[in-house]
Motif scaffolding. Structure first.
Motif, short mmCIF file in Angstrom:
data_model
loop_
_atom_site.label_atom_id
_atom_site.label_comp_id
_atom_site.label_asym_id
_atom_site.label_seq_id
_atom_site.Cartn_x
_atom_site.Cartn_y
_atom_site.Cartn_z
N GLU A 1 0.97 -1.03 -0.15
CA GLU A 1 -0.01 -0.24 0.05
C GLU A 1 0.85 1.13 -0.16
O GLU A 1 1.91 1.43 0.84
N ASP A 2 0.63 2.12 -0.89
CA ASP A 2 1.51 3.16 -0.94
C ASP A 2 0.94 4.43 -0.37
O ASP A 2 1.48 5.53 -0.08
N ASP A 3 -0.48 4.54 0.27
CA ASP A 3 -0.82 5.43 0.95
C ASP A 3 -0.70 5.45 2.31
O ASP A 3 -1.00 4.47 3.13
N THR A 4 0.36 5.91 3.04
CA THR A 4 0.90 5.92 4.33
C THR A 4 -0.12 5.84 5.28
O THR A 4 -0.07 4.97 6.10
N SER A 5 -1.19 6.73 5.25
CA SER A 5 -2.05 6.88 6.28
C SER A 5 -2.95 5.63 6.32
O SER A 5 -3.28 4.99 7.31
N ILE A 6 -3.49 5.10 5.17
CA ILE A 6 -4.11 3.99 5.05
C ILE A 6 -3.07 2.66 5.37
O ILE A 6 -4.00 1.82 6.07
N ALA A 7 -1.93 2.52 5.12
CA ALA A 7 -1.08 1.50 5.23
C ALA A 7 -1.04 1.21 6.96
O ALA A 7 -1.01 0.30 7.53
N GLU A 8 -0.71 2.44 7.66
CA GLU A 8 -0.75 2.62 9.04
C GLU A 8 -1.80 2.28 9.68
O GLU A 8 -1.81 1.60 10.77
N LEU A 9 -3.02 2.73 9.16
CA LEU A 9 -4.38 2.10 9.63
C LEU A 9 -4.63 0.72 9.65
O LEU A 9 -4.93 0.04 10.54
N GLN A 10 -4.21 0.12 8.65
CA GLN A 10 -4.16 -1.28 8.60
C GLN A 10 -3.52 -2.00 9.35
O GLN A 10 -3.65 -2.78 10.15
N LYS A 11 -2.17 -1.39 9.62
CA LYS A 11 -1.13 -2.04 10.39
C LYS A 11 -1.56 -2.10 11.67
O LYS A 11 -1.60 -3.03 12.59
N ASP A 12 -2.19 -0.78 12.09
CA ASP A 12 -2.68 -0.82 13.41
C ASP A 12 -3.84 -1.70 13.67
O ASP A 12 -3.70 -2.34 14.89
#
Length: 233
Positions: free
Chosen positions: A12-23
């Motif tokens: 995922e290249d959208d950092t905010s979405i990737a971090e949300l998924q990760k969290d």
């Protein structure tokens, strides 16, 4: 596959979405690692051990459809597409390239976690050896459940995870009609078919396509219009 804490790769290249998924995943006792472009993500998916890969479609260097296709050529692990592309044609394409599931953005964090957990659990259960059902034979189709290998007219045919699960389910439960809703619950281990009808239809279509290419004289999976599908044995 890892034996303890599930390890997830997020492409995922959208950092905010990737971090949300990760969290979301890590709060629920999974580990998640992020790849921010398609080529890095593909390389990691092919060379490292993950329990599941979540793939965006619109990525730098390589799009998610191509990533999905290339992973599926080499590995049988669960693949999920999570994308802002909501058209049915994109869902059909993604599922047709071997994705096990397709979610659209914005997504519910709880639904994402539930789907990830369901795919991992289902895959783990179906990759364990079952001595009672180690070999199943229906006509010209033979499945070895412990090795997860399928043979048609004596020739081995590769079926990705959910296609294999679907064919195995049909062969274990022949000569009865299964609705799309029932198949979705059994194979994807989720209850809500809302918006997911293409998931079942595309996977059944891909199984049929491979059986047809294997030159079976008769197609065992029959569409019962208005009802669902039946495996004739």
């Amino acid at each position: 596959m890892s034996k303890e804490v599930p390890r997830i790769l997020l492409i995922e290249d959208d950092t905010s979405i990737a971090e949300l998924q990760k969290d979301c995943l890590e709060i629920n006792h999974m580990t998640a690692e992020i790849a921010n472009d398609g080529l890095v993500g593909l390389n990691r998916a092919l060379t490292e051990v993950f329990d599941l890969v979540i793939i965006d479609i619109m990525l730098p260097l390589m799009d998610g459809f191509e990533i999905c296709r290339k992973i599926r050529e080499k590995k049988n692990i669960p693949l999920m597409i999570v994308s802002a592309k909501k058209e049915d044609i994109d869902k059909v394409r993604g599922l047709g390239l071997g994705a096990d599931d397709y979610m659209t953005k914005p997504f519910s964090p709880s639904e994402l976690v539930a789907r990830v957990q369901a795919h991992i659990k289902r895959y783990q259960l179906l990759t364990q050896s079952d001595p009672v059902l180690d070999t199943i034979e229906r006509g010209a189709i033979v499945i070895n459940t412990s090795a997860r290998r399928a043979f048609v007219l004596g020739k081995e045919i590769f079926f990705p995870a959910k296609e294999f699960d679907l064919l195995l389910f049909f062969m274990v439960h022949p000569n009865r009609v299964w609705t799309k809703e029932q198949l979705f619950r059994q194979i994807w281990d989720m209850d809500d078919l809302d918006g997911e009808i293409y998931t079942v239809v595309v996977h059944v279509g891909r199984v049929r396509e491979k059986l047809k290419k294997a030159k079976l004289s008769e197609m065992p999976i029959e569409t019962i219009w208005g009802s669902g599908y039946r495996f004739n044995a």
